[in-house]
Scaffold this active site. Structure first.
Site, short mmCIF file in Angstrom:
data_model
loop_
_atom_site.label_atom_id
_atom_site.label_comp_id
_atom_site.label_asym_id
_atom_site.label_seq_id
_atom_site.Cartn_x
_atom_site.Cartn_y
_atom_site.Cartn_z
N HIS A 270 12.09 -14.03 -8.25
CA HIS A 270 11.77 -15.29 -8.91
C HIS A 270 12.11 -15.19 -10.38
O HIS A 270 12.34 -14.11 -10.91
CB HIS A 270 10.31 -15.69 -8.71
CG HIS A 270 9.31 -14.77 -9.33
ND1 HIS A 270 8.00 -15.10 -9.52
CD2 HIS A 270 9.42 -13.51 -9.83
CE1 HIS A 270 7.34 -14.11 -10.09
NE2 HIS A 270 8.18 -13.14 -10.28
N CYS B 104 10.43 -11.25 -17.36
CA CYS B 104 10.26 -12.08 -16.17
C CYS B 104 10.98 -13.42 -16.30
O CYS B 104 11.07 -14.18 -15.34
CB CYS B 104 8.77 -12.32 -15.89
SG CYS B 104 7.87 -10.81 -15.56
N HIS C 97 14.06 -11.68 -11.16
CA HIS C 97 13.68 -10.29 -10.91
C HIS C 97 12.85 -10.29 -9.63
O HIS C 97 12.43 -11.34 -9.16
CB HIS C 97 12.88 -9.72 -12.09
CG HIS C 97 11.56 -10.38 -12.27
ND1 HIS C 97 11.43 -11.64 -12.83
CD2 HIS C 97 10.31 -9.99 -11.94
CE1 HIS C 97 10.16 -11.98 -12.83
NE2 HIS C 97 9.45 -11.00 -12.30
N HIS D 74 9.91 -8.52 -6.67
CA HIS D 74 8.67 -7.80 -6.43
C HIS D 74 8.54 -7.48 -4.95
O HIS D 74 9.05 -8.22 -4.10
CB HIS D 74 7.45 -8.66 -6.82
CG HIS D 74 7.36 -8.98 -8.26
ND1 HIS D 74 6.91 -8.07 -9.20
CD2 HIS D 74 7.65 -10.11 -8.93
CE1 HIS D 74 6.95 -8.63 -10.39
NE2 HIS D 74 7.39 -9.87 -10.26
N ASP E 64 10.12 -14.10 2.56
CA ASP E 64 10.61 -12.72 2.59
C ASP E 64 12.11 -12.66 2.33
O ASP E 64 12.90 -13.34 2.99
CB ASP E 64 10.28 -12.05 3.92
CG ASP E 64 10.49 -10.54 3.89
OD1 ASP E 64 10.36 -9.94 2.80
OD2 ASP E 64 10.79 -9.97 4.95
N HIS E 65 12.48 -11.86 1.35
CA HIS E 65 13.87 -11.68 0.91
C HIS E 65 14.50 -12.99 0.48
O HIS E 65 15.67 -13.27 0.76
CB HIS E 65 14.70 -10.97 2.00
CG HIS E 65 14.36 -9.52 2.10
ND1 HIS E 65 13.28 -9.08 2.84
CD2 HIS E 65 14.90 -8.43 1.53
CE1 HIS E 65 13.19 -7.76 2.73
NE2 HIS E 65 14.16 -7.34 1.94
N GLU F 152 1.05 -8.94 -6.81
CA GLU F 152 2.43 -8.96 -7.29
C GLU F 152 2.89 -7.54 -7.62
O GLU F 152 4.03 -7.17 -7.39
CB GLU F 152 2.54 -9.84 -8.53
CG GLU F 152 3.94 -9.94 -9.08
CD GLU F 152 4.01 -10.78 -10.33
OE1 GLU F 152 4.63 -11.84 -10.27
OE2 GLU F 152 3.42 -10.36 -11.36
#
Length: 136
Positions: free
Chosen positions: A16, A35, A41, A43, A81-82, A125
């Site tokens: 994000h 960020c 970037h 997580h 996810d991904h 996070e």
């Protein structure tokens, strides 16, 4: 009958960019630091979903954990996810994908299938940063 809280933990990876349209570029860089990188970037998030309810006298369960796992995968993980949250998740087209906002969005996705059983969403996070949302 006793009431219990049951928790299911799942992990997912997503990227994000933290950027508020309410702030100028300099204010965004100052507030969000790395960020705010233009390309985002990522997580490795840990999601905890807590359900609360009466323990069924026949089964001894508040809810079948296999059912909870399926609900989490279908209503949350398949969507995030991904993925790049800003670009791939409709809810973040105009919403800054902070951990707090992501926890609220996840709650909203889980509320219809879980109803009053849904007690809390905890979204880690990082190892040190957690957002908790209880529908308030």
């Amino acid at each position: 009958m006793p009431t219990a809280i049951l928790s299911r933990r799942e992990t997912f990876s997503a990227s994000h960019r933290l950027h508020s349209p309410e702030l100028n570029n300099e204010e965004n860089r100052k507030l969000f630091g790395k960020c705010n990188h233009a390309n985002g970037h990522g997580h490795n998030y840990t999601l905890e979903v807590l359900v609360k309810g009466l323990i069924n006298k026949k089964t001894g369960l508040v809810m079948n954990l296999t059912d909870l796992r399926t609900i989490i995968h279908t209503h949350v993980l398949d969507k995030v996810d991904h993925k790049h949250l800003n670009m791939d998740v409709q809810e973040f087209a105009s919403l800054n994908p902070t951990t707090e906002n992501l926890a609220v969005v996840i709650w909203n996705w889980l509320k219809p299938p879980l109803g009053d059983l849904l007690h809390e969403v905890r979204l880690h996070e990082t190892e040190n940063n957690v957002a908790i949302y209880r529908g308030e």
